[in-house]
Scaffold this active site. Structure first.
Site, PDB file in Angstrom:
ATOM      1  N   GLN A   1      -3.938  -1.300   9.474  1.00 16.07           N
ATOM      2  CA  GLN A   1      -3.979  -2.723   9.124  1.00 16.07           C
ATOM      3  C   GLN A   1      -4.769  -3.785  10.248  1.00 16.07           C
ATOM      4  OE1 GLN A   1      -3.325  -3.587   5.632  1.00 16.07           O
ATOM      5  NE2 GLN A   1      -3.991  -5.425   6.236  1.00 16.07           N
TER       6      GLN A   1
ATOM      7  N   ASP B   1     -10.372   3.290   4.510  1.00 16.30           N
ATOM      8  CA  ASP B   1     -10.805   1.921   4.362  1.00 16.30           C
ATOM      9  C   ASP B   1     -12.363   1.597   4.466  1.00 16.30           C
ATOM     10  OD1 ASP B   1      -9.100  -0.371   4.149  1.00 16.30           O
ATOM     11  OD2 ASP B   1      -8.586  -0.438   6.410  1.00 16.30           O
TER      12      ASP B   1
ATOM     13  N   LYS C   1       0.874  -1.157  -0.105  1.00 20.23           N
ATOM     14  CA  LYS C   1       0.178   0.022   0.065  1.00 20.23           C
ATOM     15  C   LYS C   1       0.952   1.300   0.031  1.00 20.23           C
ATOM     16  CE  LYS C   1      -3.768  -2.500   2.094  1.00 20.23           C
ATOM     17  NZ  LYS C   1      -4.597  -2.990   3.278  1.00 20.23           N
TER      18      LYS C   1
END
Ligand SMILES: NC(=O)c1ccc[n+]([C@@H]2O[C@H](COP(=O)([O-])OP(=O)(O)OC[C@H]3O[C@@H](n4cnc5c(N)ncnc54)[C@H](OP(=O)(O)O)[C@@H]3O)[C@@H](O)[C@H]2O)c1
Length: 315
Positions: free
Chosen positions: A107, A130, A63
């Site tokens: 994460q 997200d 990412k």
């Protein structure tokens, strides 16, 4: 993606090249970032990794790499698995206030001592790239897609469904869609996206009865189960669009063996039998997987535009 084929359904199916679609979106994100730079705006993404989960480390590195390749400002934070929840919250609050950062990605999974719901809720909704903050979940569940930041994997799957519709010269409105899996990161948000496109949506799960019959009635099938090759060709209506979100690592067998490969990736769909009947299908690897990072970059770009009251790019 691939050459246009006739509208006749059946073998061979349109194999949706998620890698190519993802690369195309990443190129466009880079171009859009170039346009923003002329206005003095640099999209900023902060990634936060807690603990030593090797898969998470690989995902976060990919990412950050993608963010840099798109010309974004990128910051990585690595925290020990021993960290207190309050320390992680303090970092997020600091990033919420940081004008250089437009997107914050923590994460998952987090160590057991840290409550992921609390952490997701602590991220400013407009930086929640997200799409897991309760406000973004609510906006998506209400069908208010234009104001939400959408979860990356289902949003990427939706783009692949649109590609398939163009290829098959069909549209989604009124079609029956079955999603297998009801997780909050894939199955449920996928249902919201398909509902917003006027599909008649069924969500199946481990307690669903007669799953093959349920799936057989669908024109669009999204498998997000985590069960290797569970969905077989005889579950699928001829011409259906089949989106395989599953990523399952199996020991290498047969021809894979002896080539230095210890394992192979398969999806939740048995590609060999499904591709005999599907109208369009995603492969694993190379289908939905690459889309997740591309959508994260799209969300970061959108967040940067919104923070600066600049029109969002049409991607
Ligand atoms: N970037 C990506 O491409 C990406 C991102 C996320 C996930 N994934 C992959 O997608 C898959 C699903 O991920 P997830 O996080 O949604 O998984 P998850 O949280 O484990 O959820 C799995 C869902 O599948 C259902 N299920 C399990 N076994 C079933 C069965 N035999 N029949 C019917 N339903 C069954 C479960 O039902 P219950 O609710 O009843 O338990 C649950 O709703 C995994 O392979 C994961 O690796 C890929």
């Amino acid at each position: 993606v691939t050459a246009r084929r006739s509208t006749s359904r059946g073998y061979p199916p349109f194999v949706i090249d998620g890698k190519a679609v993802s690369n195309d979106r990443l190129d466009r994100a880079r171009d859009e970032a170039g346009e923003l730079a002329k206005k003095g705006i640099v999209p900023g993404l902060a990634t936060v990794l807690v603990g030593e989960n090797p898969a998470s480390r690989v995902y976060v590195a990919a990412k950050s790499r993608a963010a840099k390749a798109c010309g974004f400002h990128s910051e990585q934070f690595e925290l020990s698995s021993e960290i207190q929840e309050s320390e992680l919250l303090a970092l997020i609050l600091r990033l919420n206030e940081d004008p250089l950062i437009h997107g914050i990605l923590v994460q998952l999974p987090l160590p057991p001592a840290i409550n992921p719901t609390k952490i997701m809720a602590s991220i400013a909704p407009h930086k929640d790239v997200d799409g897991f903050h309760p406000i973004n979940v609510w906006l998506a569940a209400s069908g208010d897609m234009s104001r939400a930041l959408l979860p990356c994997t289902p949003a990427g799957a939706m783009i692949l469904i649109d590609k398939a519709c163009v290829e098959l010269e069909t549209h989604l409105s009124g079609k029956s869609a079955v999603i297998i899996g009801r997780s909050s990161i894939v199955g449920r948000p996928m249902a919201n996206l398909l509902l917003a496109r006027d599909c008649t949506v069924t969500i199946a799960h481990s307690k669903s009865r007669n799953l093959p019959d349920i799936v057989r009635g669908a024109a669009v099938i999204v498998a997000a189960v985590g069960q290797p090759e569970m969905v077989r060709g005889d579950w699928i209506a001829p011409g259906a669009i089949v989106i395989d979100v599953g990523i399952n690592r199996l020991p290498a067998t047969g021809q894979n063996r002896g080539e230095g490969s210890e394992s192979r990736l398969v999806g939740d769909v048995d590609f060999a039998t499904a591709s005999l009947v599907a109208g369009a299908i995603t492969p694993v690897p190379g289908g939905v997987g690459p889309m997740t990072i591309a959508m994260l970059m799209t969300n970061t770009l959108i967040a940067a535009c919104r923070a600066n009251s600049v029109a969002e790019p049409m991607m």
